[in-house]
Design an enzyme around this catalytic site. Sequence first.
Site, PDB file in Angstrom:
ATOM      1  N   LYS A   1      44.937  45.329  52.126  1.00 23.17           N
ATOM      2  CA  LYS A   1      44.056  44.151  52.298  1.00 23.17           C
ATOM      3  C   LYS A   1      45.291  44.301  53.599  1.00 23.17           C
ATOM      4  O   LYS A   1      45.107  43.725  55.263  1.00 23.17           O
ATOM      5  CB  LYS A   1      43.255  43.637  52.186  1.00 23.17           C
ATOM      6  CG  LYS A   1      41.644  43.867  51.883  1.00 23.17           C
ATOM      7  CD  LYS A   1      41.237  42.852  51.275  1.00 23.17           C
ATOM      8  CE  LYS A   1      39.652  43.372  50.971  1.00 23.17           C
ATOM      9  NZ  LYS A   1      39.168  42.132  49.102  1.00 23.17           N
TER      10      LYS A   1
ATOM     11  N   GLN B   1      38.689  37.631  46.224  1.00 22.88           N
ATOM     12  CA  GLN B   1      38.960  39.574  45.783  1.00 22.88           C
ATOM     13  C   GLN B   1      38.297  38.898  44.458  1.00 22.88           C
ATOM     14  O   GLN B   1      38.263  37.919  43.277  1.00 22.88           O
ATOM     15  CB  GLN B   1      40.521  39.741  45.300  1.00 22.88           C
ATOM     16  CG  GLN B   1      40.119  41.622  45.279  1.00 22.88           C
ATOM     17  CD  GLN B   1      39.923  42.277  45.817  1.00 22.88           C
ATOM     18  OE1 GLN B   1      39.681  41.528  46.771  1.00 22.88           O
ATOM     19  NE2 GLN B   1      38.842  42.883  45.880  1.00 22.88           N
TER      20      GLN B   1
ATOM     21  N   ASP C   1      34.146  37.971  53.924  1.00 21.29           N
ATOM     22  CA  ASP C   1      32.993  38.943  53.025  1.00 21.29           C
ATOM     23  C   ASP C   1      31.986  39.015  53.492  1.00 21.29           C
ATOM     24  O   ASP C   1      30.718  39.907  52.913  1.00 21.29           O
ATOM     25  CB  ASP C   1      33.933  38.943  51.753  1.00 21.29           C
ATOM     26  CG  ASP C   1      34.333  39.793  51.167  1.00 21.29           C
ATOM     27  OD1 ASP C   1      35.049  40.829  51.707  1.00 21.29           O
ATOM     28  OD2 ASP C   1      34.685  38.822  50.129  1.00 21.29           O
TER      29      ASP C   1
HETATM   30  N1  GUN Z   1      35.910  43.664  45.140  1.00 23.48           N
HETATM   31  C1  GUN Z   1      35.308  44.754  45.117  1.00 23.48           C
HETATM   32  N2  GUN Z   1      34.923  44.709  46.027  1.00 23.48           N
HETATM   33  C2  GUN Z   1      35.279  43.616  47.027  1.00 23.48           C
HETATM   34  C3  GUN Z   1      34.970  43.351  48.571  1.00 23.48           C
HETATM   35  O1  GUN Z   1      34.326  43.399  49.026  1.00 23.48           O
HETATM   36  N3  GUN Z   1      35.247  42.039  48.512  1.00 23.48           N
HETATM   37  C4  GUN Z   1      35.881  40.853  47.672  1.00 23.48           C
HETATM   38  N4  GUN Z   1      36.389  39.792  48.248  1.00 23.48           N
HETATM   39  N5  GUN Z   1      35.893  41.304  46.356  1.00 23.48           N
HETATM   40  C5  GUN Z   1      35.824  42.743  45.826  1.00 23.48           C
END
Ligand code: GUN
Length: 278
Positions: free
Chosen positions: A52, A96, A119
């Site tokens: 990211k 996350q 998200d």
């Molecule tokens: N953990 C696994 N996939 C995701 C996601 O798309 N966003 C976040 N914040 N955590 C995750």
Amino acid sequence: MYQVIDGKKISQEIKDELKEKVAAMKAEGVERCLAVIQVGSDPASSVYVNNKKKACEYIGIKSLAYELPEETTEEELLELIGSLNAREDVNGILVQLPVPEHINEDKVLLAISPKKDVDGFHPVNVGNLSIGRPGYVSCTPAGVIQLLKRSGIEIAGKECVVLGRSNIVGKPMAMLLLRENGTVTVCHSRTRDLREITKRADILVVAVGRPKMVDAGYVKEGAVVIDVGIHRNENNRLCGDVDFDSVAPHVSAITPVPGGVGPMTIAMLMNNCVEGCR
Ligand code: GUN
């Protein structure tokens, strides 16, 4: 012959479009900034968070990384989120998942301002999606829609079957396909006569979380199959929820793992950061 939908290429196209947009915004004095919070050091999460950060750098979005120790308290995390909510220079906040067990995930997701919830996990954004109002949309299902559209696959009027009902993928996926005028069925591990239902699909989206569960017996001849799963098999090779070799000869188009849906998630996160909650 079937088409292999190239998620790597399509995600790159999206990132390049966003890069141009960000440069144009910068020229007008508008900057984007994403705050990424990781609690603990789960290795898979570290890989995602790092990807990211790299995507932000590529596109020209500023990123703030908060790598907090495992023992961070819920109060400390909520306090950090509160301070980021209040900062005008931060327009996206992402925690996350998963968070350590002593932290209540629901409380964390609720604490992020819906206006900065890139998200798309906050109940306000989930609700907005379900009633057709503007808001942030969960990145993986939004990425699936882009894969279909940019591969020239029409959704309107099609029988769409979503296998899986998670809050992050299955449910928002169903809402998005409905918004695109698909006829949508959601099925899951407790569905009776599962194959009979998945075999009706013109477009089958599989997000069930079981390696190679879906074989040729689940798929109609000529269907489009989208595989959201990602697993490591016994030989440490990546595979999806779909048994690609069994299914591919029967379909018109299919996503591979890796290189299908995976790269789209980050591209759509970047899209959410750049576009805001339109
Ligand atoms: N953990 C696994 N996939 C995701 C996601 O798309 N966003 C976040 N914040 N955590 C995750």
